[in-house]
Design a protein around this motif. Structure first.
Motif, PDB file in Angstrom:
ATOM      1  N   VAL A  13      45.409  76.598  34.657  1.00  0.00           N
ATOM      2  CA  VAL A  13      46.169  77.643  33.959  1.00  0.00           C
ATOM      3  C   VAL A  13      46.074  78.958  34.717  1.00  0.00           C
ATOM      4  CG1 VAL A  13      46.289  79.032  31.858  1.00  0.00           C
ATOM      5  CG2 VAL A  13      45.944  76.558  31.704  1.00  0.00           C
ATOM      6  N   LEU A  14      44.873  79.274  35.171  1.00  0.00           N
ATOM      7  CA  LEU A  14      44.699  80.522  35.923  1.00  0.00           C
ATOM      8  C   LEU A  14      45.535  80.494  37.200  1.00  0.00           C
ATOM      9  CD1 LEU A  14      41.491  82.483  36.435  1.00  0.00           C
ATOM     10  CD2 LEU A  14      42.762  81.813  38.459  1.00  0.00           C
ATOM     11  N   ARG A  15      45.553  79.351  37.849  1.00  0.00           N
ATOM     12  CA  ARG A  15      46.347  79.230  39.081  1.00  0.00           C
ATOM     13  C   ARG A  15      47.826  79.492  38.812  1.00  0.00           C
ATOM     14  NH1 ARG A  15      50.926  77.092  41.193  1.00  0.00           N
ATOM     15  NH2 ARG A  15      50.730  76.851  43.428  1.00  0.00           N
ATOM     16  N   ASP A  16      48.345  78.949  37.713  1.00  0.00           N
ATOM     17  CA  ASP A  16      49.753  79.173  37.368  1.00  0.00           C
ATOM     18  C   ASP A  16      50.015  80.642  37.063  1.00  0.00           C
ATOM     19  OD1 ASP A  16      50.209  76.489  37.695  1.00  0.00           O
ATOM     20  OD2 ASP A  16      50.067  76.006  35.562  1.00  0.00           O
ATOM     21  N   ARG A  17      49.068  81.303  36.414  1.00  0.00           N
ATOM     22  CA  ARG A  17      49.247  82.727  36.103  1.00  0.00           C
ATOM     23  C   ARG A  17      49.253  83.560  37.385  1.00  0.00           C
ATOM     24  NH1 ARG A  17      50.612  80.473  32.251  1.00  0.00           N
ATOM     25  NH2 ARG A  17      49.791  80.614  30.131  1.00  0.00           N
ATOM     26  N   VAL A  18      48.392  83.197  38.312  1.00  0.00           N
ATOM     27  CA  VAL A  18      48.364  83.922  39.593  1.00  0.00           C
ATOM     28  C   VAL A  18      49.676  83.710  40.347  1.00  0.00           C
ATOM     29  CG1 VAL A  18      47.246  84.046  41.856  1.00  0.00           C
ATOM     30  CG2 VAL A  18      45.868  83.878  39.781  1.00  0.00           C
ATOM     31  N   ALA A  19      50.166  82.472  40.353  1.00  0.00           N
ATOM     32  CA  ALA A  19      51.413  82.182  41.060  1.00  0.00           C
ATOM     33  C   ALA A  19      52.593  82.917  40.441  1.00  0.00           C
ATOM     34  CB  ALA A  19      51.671  80.675  41.057  1.00  0.00           C
ATOM     35  N   LEU A 301      40.883  89.034  40.071  1.00  0.00           N
ATOM     36  CA  LEU A 301      41.896  88.935  39.024  1.00  0.00           C
ATOM     37  C   LEU A 301      42.079  90.260  38.290  1.00  0.00           C
ATOM     38  CD1 LEU A 301      41.120  85.396  37.647  1.00  0.00           C
ATOM     39  CD2 LEU A 301      43.246  86.119  38.723  1.00  0.00           C
ATOM     40  N   VAL A 302      40.990  90.985  38.118  1.00  0.00           N
ATOM     41  CA  VAL A 302      41.114  92.310  37.495  1.00  0.00           C
ATOM     42  C   VAL A 302      41.985  93.218  38.366  1.00  0.00           C
ATOM     43  CG1 VAL A 302      39.832  94.390  36.884  1.00  0.00           C
ATOM     44  CG2 VAL A 302      38.981  92.149  36.180  1.00  0.00           C
ATOM     45  N   GLU A 303      41.809  93.145  39.672  1.00  0.00           N
ATOM     46  CA  GLU A 303      42.636  93.947  40.576  1.00  0.00           C
ATOM     47  C   GLU A 303      44.092  93.516  40.509  1.00  0.00           C
ATOM     48  OE1 GLU A 303      41.143  93.970  44.517  1.00  0.00           O
ATOM     49  OE2 GLU A 303      39.252  94.943  44.004  1.00  0.00           O
ATOM     50  N   LEU A 304      44.330  92.207  40.458  1.00  0.00           N
ATOM     51  CA  LEU A 304      45.712  91.726  40.337  1.00  0.00           C
ATOM     52  C   LEU A 304      46.337  92.189  39.030  1.00  0.00           C
ATOM     53  CD1 LEU A 304      45.797  88.045  41.682  1.00  0.00           C
ATOM     54  CD2 LEU A 304      46.623  90.121  42.774  1.00  0.00           C
ATOM     55  N   ALA A 305      45.568  92.111  37.943  1.00  0.00           N
ATOM     56  CA  ALA A 305      46.088  92.563  36.655  1.00  0.00           C
ATOM     57  C   ALA A 305      46.389  94.054  36.687  1.00  0.00           C
ATOM     58  CB  ALA A 305      45.081  92.243  35.543  1.00  0.00           C
ATOM     59  N   SER A 306      45.527  94.820  37.329  1.00  0.00           N
ATOM     60  CA  SER A 306      45.758  96.256  37.455  1.00  0.00           C
ATOM     61  C   SER A 306      47.022  96.533  38.260  1.00  0.00           C
ATOM     62  CB  SER A 306      44.547  96.918  38.112  1.00  0.00           C
ATOM     63  OG  SER A 306      44.777  98.299  38.299  1.00  0.00           O
ATOM     64  N   ALA A 308      49.569  94.508  38.526  1.00  0.00           N
ATOM     65  CA  ALA A 308      50.702  94.110  37.688  1.00  0.00           C
ATOM     66  C   ALA A 308      51.021  95.193  36.666  1.00  0.00           C
ATOM     67  CB  ALA A 308      50.401  92.782  36.993  1.00  0.00           C
ATOM     68  N   ALA A 309      49.964  95.808  36.099  1.00  0.00           N
ATOM     69  CA  ALA A 309      50.178  96.892  35.137  1.00  0.00           C
ATOM     70  C   ALA A 309      50.845  98.093  35.810  1.00  0.00           C
ATOM     71  CB  ALA A 309      48.847  97.298  34.516  1.00  0.00           C
ATOM     72  N   GLU A 520      48.456  87.933  30.797  1.00  0.00           N
ATOM     73  CA  GLU A 520      48.216  86.521  31.073  1.00  0.00           C
ATOM     74  C   GLU A 520      47.072  86.323  32.073  1.00  0.00           C
ATOM     75  OE1 GLU A 520      52.041  85.228  32.302  1.00  0.00           O
ATOM     76  OE2 GLU A 520      52.762  84.861  30.254  1.00  0.00           O
ATOM     77  N   LEU A 521      46.978  87.194  33.075  1.00  0.00           N
ATOM     78  CA  LEU A 521      45.882  87.085  34.034  1.00  0.00           C
ATOM     79  C   LEU A 521      44.538  87.328  33.360  1.00  0.00           C
ATOM     80  CD1 LEU A 521      47.457  88.929  37.103  1.00  0.00           C
ATOM     81  CD2 LEU A 521      46.814  86.523  37.009  1.00  0.00           C
TER      82      LEU A 521
END
Length: 532
Positions: A13-19, A301-306, A308-309, A520-521
């Motif tokens: 699931v995490l992989r799909d969210r990252v993709a 993932l926190v950096e990716l979420a940031s 994305a925000a 989602e991340l």
């Protein structure tokens, strides 16, 4: 290495969210976020998930390094046969080569690891011949070869240069390293302080993966001094405990012969064979890399979420600038319509000449042209306000948003079609009112349409138009026709400004920057941490 199915499900699931995460707006952190996402996907797809699903698969040691570091020569020497093309021309390795024992072939023939690379097979050599691989095959391919000189449970992968001039080769090299149980970083006595290999070393330390360094092509006269300086640099970078091997400079390496004496690589080969065949060492190497990558997921993932925000916030600011500009112009248009702004210039001149020196059709033409000009000026002003606001937004500088506006004549054409449609509809309603009149001599429908349009668009300067309309079709008919015309005008103005606002927002909407990726991340990370 025993993991529950729930952990693998959480990783999937995490992989799909990252993709699914996208960073299309050119913010300062967007290139880094895209690179981090691609690297994370490579580690999940090519290493973490396959390794957790099949812990019994052979150890994969990827040999990486800078251009001319001697990676292919090192792989050939470890195998004891020329399996990867080595030479003085750079870059030599354009197609990665994976070498394993024949009984381990099935682990790498399918899509268990590196699923995006097409496998390339080569004919078996005649007895006594070496296997020479050319790099002619285009595209993303992986050459897989089996040799019985490697022990079972160990595979070597010769990767392209991490600093290759070809961007595709650099990307592929980084992807291959992400698939490794063991990272073998190769540098030379002349280039051990270069930035590129040190970037990979720091990345390996950050992820706490199983790492080996090889200092290659070291002249005999300076072996002790270069080794001491390199060791000091490693210790300064908190990498002093990393296994370090030195390969002397020999004629075979200087001329790209591709095969060193066995004694030159004996220590490294012994270390690799031990980790492949000793259960405890093998378990430790795999578990360290797996644990290191799992531990690295939270900050990444926190950096990716940031990121994305930040993308969503920028998209909201861009959208708000468009909506504010068009809302302002919409209010201005409504005010000008109520004040009779349209009945000016040629339209006013025609009205004053009507009906003696101006026909109803000419008056309608002038009114339609004036209304179209008002709407075109409003749309142009709104776009200028948007441009001014977007110039202060780095997110608006991307190619998807720059040069997005169609030619001005296309805007004028759309507005012209809208106001002409409004005129036709008024004329149709005027004809209906004339048909229901109980009179022997009915007024001209075009005159009725011209009068209601003038009364609607002329404000106080067109009071006579309303009186003339009532004289021709009666007070009730005039009121009914005027109400219809008002609704048609409102629809026309709303449609024009809404269409142009959506046109301006369309390139931004096409990027599909939404708030969901951030949530989602974080949610996928939370589930993963719970399962761990």
């Amino acid at each position: 290495m025993d993991v529950r199915p729930q952990l693998l499900d959480a990783l999937s699931v995490l992989r799909d969210r990252v993709a699914a995460a996208r960073f299309p707006l050119p913010l300062a952190g967007a290139p880094r976020a895209r690179a981090d996402r691609d690297e994370l996907l490579a580690q999940l797809d090519d290493y973490l998930v396959p390794r957790l699903r099949e812990p019994d698969a052979p150890l994969l040691a990827v040999v990486g390094g800078s251009t001319g570091a001697g990676k292919s020569t090192l792989v050939n020497s470890l195998v004891g046969r020329r399996v990867s093309e080595a030479g003085v021309l750079r870059p030599t390795t354009r197609v990665p080569v994976l070498v394993c024992h024949p009984e381990d072939h099935h682990w790498f023939s399918g899509a268990r690891v590196l699923p995006d690379l097409t496998r390339v097979w080569v004919p078996r050599p005649e007895p006594g011949e070496d296997l020479l691989l050319s790099d002619e095959e285009p595209g993303r391919v992986l050459r897989v070869e089996t040799v019985d000189t490697l022990p079972r449970g160990l595979a070597l992968l010769d990767a392209p240069d991490i600093d290759s001039l070809a961007a595709d080769s650099r990307v592929l090299a980084a992807e291959l390293i992400c698939a490794a149980d063991i990272w073998i970083m190769v540098t030379t006595a002349a280039r051990y302080a270069d930035a590129v290999p040190w970037h990979l070393l720091r990345t390996a330390k950050e992820y706490d993966v199983t790492l080996v360094t090889v200092l290659d092509r070291v002249p005999h006269q300076v072996v002790a001094e270069v080794s001491r300086q390199y060791g000091a640099l490693l210790a300064k970078a908190d990498l002093g405990d990393v296994p370090r091997f030195t390969v002397p400079e020999l004629p075979e390496s200087a001329w790209g012969g591709g095969l060193l004496p066995a004694t030159a690589v004996a220590a490294l080969r012994t270390w690799l064979v031990h980790h492949a065949q000793d259960p405890a060492a093998r378990r430790h190497a795999m578990a360290r890399t797996v644990r290191g990558i799992l531990d690295s997921l939270k900050p990444r993932l926190v950096e990716l979420a940031s990121a994305a925000a930040a993308q969503h916030s920028a998209a909201l600011r861009l959208t708000a600038a468009v909506e504010s500009a068009y809302d302002t112009e919409y209010a201005r248009v409504r005010g000008r319509l109520q004040s009779g702004y349209v009945l000016a210039g040629d339209a006013l001149k025609r009205w004053r000449a009507f009906p003696l020196d101006c026909t109803a059709g000419e008056l309608l033409d002038a009114l339609v042209e004036s209304l179209g000009t008002l709407l075109l000026c409003s749309v142009t002003a709104a776009d200028e306000r948007v441009d001014a606001a977007w110039r202060n937004e780095p997110a608006a500088a991307g190619p998807e948003l720059v040069g997005r506006d169609p030619a001005p004549e296309s805007v004028e054409h759309r507005i012209g079609m809208a106001v002409r449609r409004w005129r036709r509809e008024i004329e149709e309603y005027a004809e209906e009112e004339v048909r229901i009149l109980d009179r022997s001599v009915a007024p001209d429908p075009e005159v009725v349409a011209a009068l209601v349009a003038t009364a609607l668009l002329g404000g106080r300067r067109a009071r006579n138009a309303g009186e003339g309309l009532a004289e021709r079709i009666g007070a009730h008919g005039a009121l009914r026709l005027r109400d219809r015309a008002v609704r048609l005008l409102n629809d026309c103005v709303d449609r024009v400004l809404h269409t142009e606002r959506e046109r301006r927002l369309a390139p931004l909407d096409a990027l599909a920057v939404t708030p969901e990726p951030q949530a989602e991340l974080i949610a996928a990370l939370s589930v993963l941490q719970k399962e761990r």
